[in-house]
Write a protein that holds these residues in place. Sequence first.
Motif, PDB file in Angstrom:
ATOM      1  N   THR B 132     -98.699  72.972  24.733  1.00 24.28           N
ATOM      2  CA  THR B 132     -98.902  74.060  25.707  1.00 24.28           C
ATOM      3  C   THR B 132     -99.235  75.375  25.008  1.00 24.28           C
ATOM      4  O   THR B 132    -100.117  76.119  25.448  1.00 24.28           O
ATOM      5  N   LEU B 133     -98.527  75.662  23.904  1.00 23.87           N
ATOM      6  CA  LEU B 133     -98.774  76.922  23.192  1.00 23.87           C
ATOM      7  C   LEU B 133    -100.193  76.965  22.631  1.00 23.87           C
ATOM      8  O   LEU B 133    -100.900  77.973  22.773  1.00 23.87           O
ATOM      9  N   ALA B 136    -102.622  77.277  25.537  1.00 20.88           N
ATOM     10  CA  ALA B 136    -102.592  78.625  26.134  1.00 20.88           C
ATOM     11  C   ALA B 136    -103.349  79.619  25.253  1.00 20.88           C
ATOM     12  O   ALA B 136    -104.118  80.455  25.752  1.00 20.88           O
ATOM     13  N   TYR B 137    -103.138  79.512  23.946  1.00 28.35           N
ATOM     14  CA  TYR B 137    -103.843  80.402  23.012  1.00 28.35           C
ATOM     15  C   TYR B 137    -105.355  80.202  23.153  1.00 28.35           C
ATOM     16  O   TYR B 137    -106.119  81.162  23.224  1.00 28.35           O
ATOM     17  N   GLY B 140    -106.775  81.594  26.482  1.00 30.39           N
ATOM     18  CA  GLY B 140    -106.924  83.046  26.351  1.00 30.39           C
ATOM     19  C   GLY B 140    -108.142  83.395  25.521  1.00 30.39           C
ATOM     20  O   GLY B 140    -108.906  84.300  25.840  1.00 30.39           O
ATOM     21  N   ARG B 141    -108.368  82.620  24.470  1.00 38.52           N
ATOM     22  CA  ARG B 141    -109.493  82.890  23.572  1.00 38.52           C
ATOM     23  C   ARG B 141    -110.834  82.555  24.231  1.00 38.52           C
ATOM     24  O   ARG B 141    -111.856  83.191  23.954  1.00 38.52           O
ATOM     25  N   LEU B 143    -111.405  82.718  27.473  1.00 37.87           N
ATOM     26  CA  LEU B 143    -111.578  83.523  28.686  1.00 37.87           C
ATOM     27  C   LEU B 143    -112.747  84.523  28.613  1.00 37.87           C
ATOM     28  O   LEU B 143    -113.484  84.678  29.600  1.00 37.87           O
ATOM     29  N   PRO B 144    -112.966  85.199  27.471  1.00 30.90           N
ATOM     30  CA  PRO B 144    -114.099  86.138  27.412  1.00 30.90           C
ATOM     31  C   PRO B 144    -115.442  85.475  27.714  1.00 30.90           C
ATOM     32  O   PRO B 144    -116.340  86.108  28.255  1.00 30.90           O
ATOM     33  N   ALA B 145    -115.569  84.184  27.358  1.00 27.68           N
ATOM     34  CA  ALA B 145    -116.832  83.494  27.615  1.00 27.68           C
ATOM     35  C   ALA B 145    -117.088  83.375  29.120  1.00 27.68           C
ATOM     36  O   ALA B 145    -118.233  83.351  29.567  1.00 27.68           O
ATOM     37  N   ILE B 147    -115.666  85.624  31.383  1.00 28.61           N
ATOM     38  CA  ILE B 147    -115.662  86.962  31.996  1.00 28.61           C
ATOM     39  C   ILE B 147    -116.838  87.831  31.553  1.00 28.61           C
ATOM     40  O   ILE B 147    -117.367  88.610  32.352  1.00 28.61           O
ATOM     41  N   HIS B 176    -103.188  93.326  20.459  1.00 27.61           N
ATOM     42  CA  HIS B 176    -102.648  92.163  19.733  1.00 27.61           C
ATOM     43  C   HIS B 176    -101.313  92.530  19.064  1.00 27.61           C
ATOM     44  O   HIS B 176    -100.333  91.788  19.178  1.00 27.61           O
TER      45      HIS B 176
END
Lengths: 59, 198
Positions: B132-133, B136-137, B140-141, B143-145, B147, B176
């Motif tokens: 999961t960790l 999740a990382y 998040g990484r 996500l910019p692609a 947005i 960060h």
Amino acid sequence: MTAISASQDLSSLRRAAARTLIVVALAITALGLVLGVVNTELTIVALVAVLGWTQLVGI
Amino acid sequence: MKVAKQKREWALRISAYTLAGTFTGAVAGALLAGAGRALLPPHAGHLAPLIGAAVAVLTLLVELYRPGSSTLQVARRQTRAHWGFQSRHGIRAAGLWGADLGLLVTTWFTFPGAWLVIVLALSGRSVALGATLFAAYWVGRALPAWISPMLLPDPNATVATLDAIAAQHSNARRIHLAVLGLLATVLVVGAYLGNALQ
């Protein structure tokens, strides 16, 4: 005139990028802190996602 | 019609990128947690939040006093740019790209928080938590692609938009570091209350 317009466009684009960076980071952090009421691990997972989000310069 | 086809192609590529990275990240996190379970004594799991808090503070201090320290790198490489040129199928190239980045430890760290994710997965000794960790990382990484196209003022402004995002390096670094500090606090409080990574 065109150069000024391009510079203004770039400036507004940078402001939009900064706003997006901060708003998304705050939204995920806030969600994580709220979920922490249920389970601390959910807060940790959400904050780890923000660590990943801040790598955005690497896309 | 052509625009609709391009949008569909874009969505497929970004989905392949995100899903491949989520898969490899979850597998890498699970394997690391499995290694932690096999190698570390059972009581190490109780110390995981404090170990994590110590690593968060340490990486925060190193990044503060030695920004971009190369000593914090696991692998000094980036994804293969030629995948994008060699592959006839953009979806396959996007998937390869995501799969490589999702592994986390195979590419250059922009900021050192990745170390905390690795240490939490290893010391937590829980396969589900490790997976999961890492996932999740990666999400998040990735996500910019998803947005960043919303920032595009027009279809021809890709380079300017990427420049505007790259210009956010110092803001991203500040966030960060703040999140590393917040994570250290949450982990210490969780250890005190006995409800973090148990």
